[in-house]
Design a protein around this motif. Structure first.
Motif, PDB file in Angstrom:
ATOM      1  N   HIS A  30       0.833  -1.210   0.000  1.00  0.00           N
ATOM      2  CA  HIS A  30       0.000   0.000   0.000  1.00  0.00           C
ATOM      3  C   HIS A  30       0.867   1.261   0.000  1.00  0.00           C
ATOM      4  O   HIS A  30       0.616   2.200  -0.740  1.00  0.00           O
ATOM      5  CB  HIS A  30      -0.908  -0.058   1.231  1.00  0.00           C
ATOM      6  CG  HIS A  30      -1.933   1.013   1.284  1.00  0.00           C
ATOM      7  ND1 HIS A  30      -3.063   0.914   2.051  1.00  0.00           N
ATOM      8  CD2 HIS A  30      -2.014   2.215   0.681  1.00  0.00           C
ATOM      9  CE1 HIS A  30      -3.780   2.011   1.919  1.00  0.00           C
ATOM     10  NE2 HIS A  30      -3.167   2.816   1.089  1.00  0.00           N
ATOM     11  N   HIS A  34       1.242   4.513  -2.765  1.00  0.00           N
ATOM     12  CA  HIS A  34       1.263   5.954  -2.483  1.00  0.00           C
ATOM     13  C   HIS A  34       2.462   6.605  -3.169  1.00  0.00           C
ATOM     14  O   HIS A  34       2.331   7.652  -3.807  1.00  0.00           O
ATOM     15  CB  HIS A  34       1.393   6.209  -0.979  1.00  0.00           C
ATOM     16  CG  HIS A  34       0.114   6.156  -0.227  1.00  0.00           C
ATOM     17  ND1 HIS A  34      -0.626   7.272   0.056  1.00  0.00           N
ATOM     18  CD2 HIS A  34      -0.532   5.115   0.332  1.00  0.00           C
ATOM     19  CE1 HIS A  34      -1.694   6.916   0.760  1.00  0.00           C
ATOM     20  NE2 HIS A  34      -1.663   5.609   0.941  1.00  0.00           N
ATOM     21  N   ASP A 133      -7.026   8.948   3.840  1.00  0.00           N
ATOM     22  CA  ASP A 133      -6.812   7.509   3.704  1.00  0.00           C
ATOM     23  C   ASP A 133      -7.083   6.794   5.024  1.00  0.00           C
ATOM     24  O   ASP A 133      -6.633   7.214   6.076  1.00  0.00           O
ATOM     25  CB  ASP A 133      -5.336   7.329   3.296  1.00  0.00           C
ATOM     26  CG  ASP A 133      -4.976   5.915   2.916  1.00  0.00           C
ATOM     27  OD1 ASP A 133      -5.467   4.988   3.575  1.00  0.00           O
ATOM     28  OD2 ASP A 133      -4.211   5.748   1.971  1.00  0.00           O
ATOM     29  N   HIS A 137      -0.122   1.509   6.694  1.00  0.00           N
ATOM     30  CA  HIS A 137       1.111   1.844   5.971  1.00  0.00           C
ATOM     31  C   HIS A 137       2.302   1.545   6.854  1.00  0.00           C
ATOM     32  O   HIS A 137       2.181   1.492   8.067  1.00  0.00           O
ATOM     33  CB  HIS A 137       1.121   3.342   5.625  1.00  0.00           C
ATOM     34  CG  HIS A 137      -0.152   3.818   5.014  1.00  0.00           C
ATOM     35  ND1 HIS A 137      -1.280   4.078   5.762  1.00  0.00           N
ATOM     36  CD2 HIS A 137      -0.492   4.038   3.728  1.00  0.00           C
ATOM     37  CE1 HIS A 137      -2.254   4.443   4.954  1.00  0.00           C
ATOM     38  NE2 HIS A 137      -1.817   4.419   3.717  1.00  0.00           N
TER      39      HIS A 137
HETATM   40 ZN   LIG Z   1      -2.915   4.559   2.055  1.00  0.00          ZN
END
Ligand SMILES: [Zn+2]
Length: 169
Positions: A30, A34, A133, A137
């Protein structure tokens, strides 16, 4: 709880267990997405139109006019340089009114988040990407490791897809 069982009634106390290996791979995947979206916007001015991920593999679609294998390689290099530069990942909660006025968040369509959501959770990968979001992460981009662009393909006008994978999932 076996898959397919009905969910427990609201208010039921439950104990959950995280599959950490899977979770951490997802967090890395993920975070890589980004960084990818940040780089493609920074260097080519293209916004994201869609995406999907599984642990270790992901795809992202961009509003680009064209895409080639060479472009994929170029982006792969830039992406790995950025990841190795170890940009910190900041998580914060921003008042909705403030989020709606932030150019980075406007670009990533913060206005589509339901009105009841206030404050809004924001992920800021310092110097690379910032968006509203709710996901998980890693703490900084070096933790992602190295990423490979495995495929580039056209999915129609202004919709060009890149598939990536973690080299060491
Ligand atoms: Zn994210």
């Amino acid at each position: 709880m076996p898959p397919g069982d009905p969910p427990p009634a609201p208010g039921t106390a439950v104990t959950v267990q995280i599959d950490w290996a899977r979770r951490h791979t997802l967090m890395r995947t993920h975070t890589a997405l980004h960084a990818l979206s940040g780089i493609v916007f920074r260097d080519y001015g293209a916004k994201v139109t869609g995406g999907n991920m599984e642990p270790g593999v992901a795809r992202m679609d961009f509003e680009l006019d064209g895409i080639s294998q060479e472009f994929g390689k170029e982006v792969e290099q830039k992406l790995n340089v950025a990841l190795q530069n170890d940009h910190p990942v900041h998580v914060s909660f921003v008042a909705r009114a403030e989020a709606l006025a932030d150019p980075d968040l406007i670009r990533t369509k913060v206005n589509l988040i339901p009105e009841a959501v206030d404050p809004i959770r924001v992920i800021d990968i310092e110097g690379l990407d910032k968006q509203a979001d709710g996901g998980t992460h890693v703490r900084s981009t070096a933790e992602v490791g190295t990423v490979r662009v495995v495929k580039t393909e056209s999915k129609g006008k202004a919709n060009k897809r890149m598939r990536i994978e973690l080299v060491d999932p």
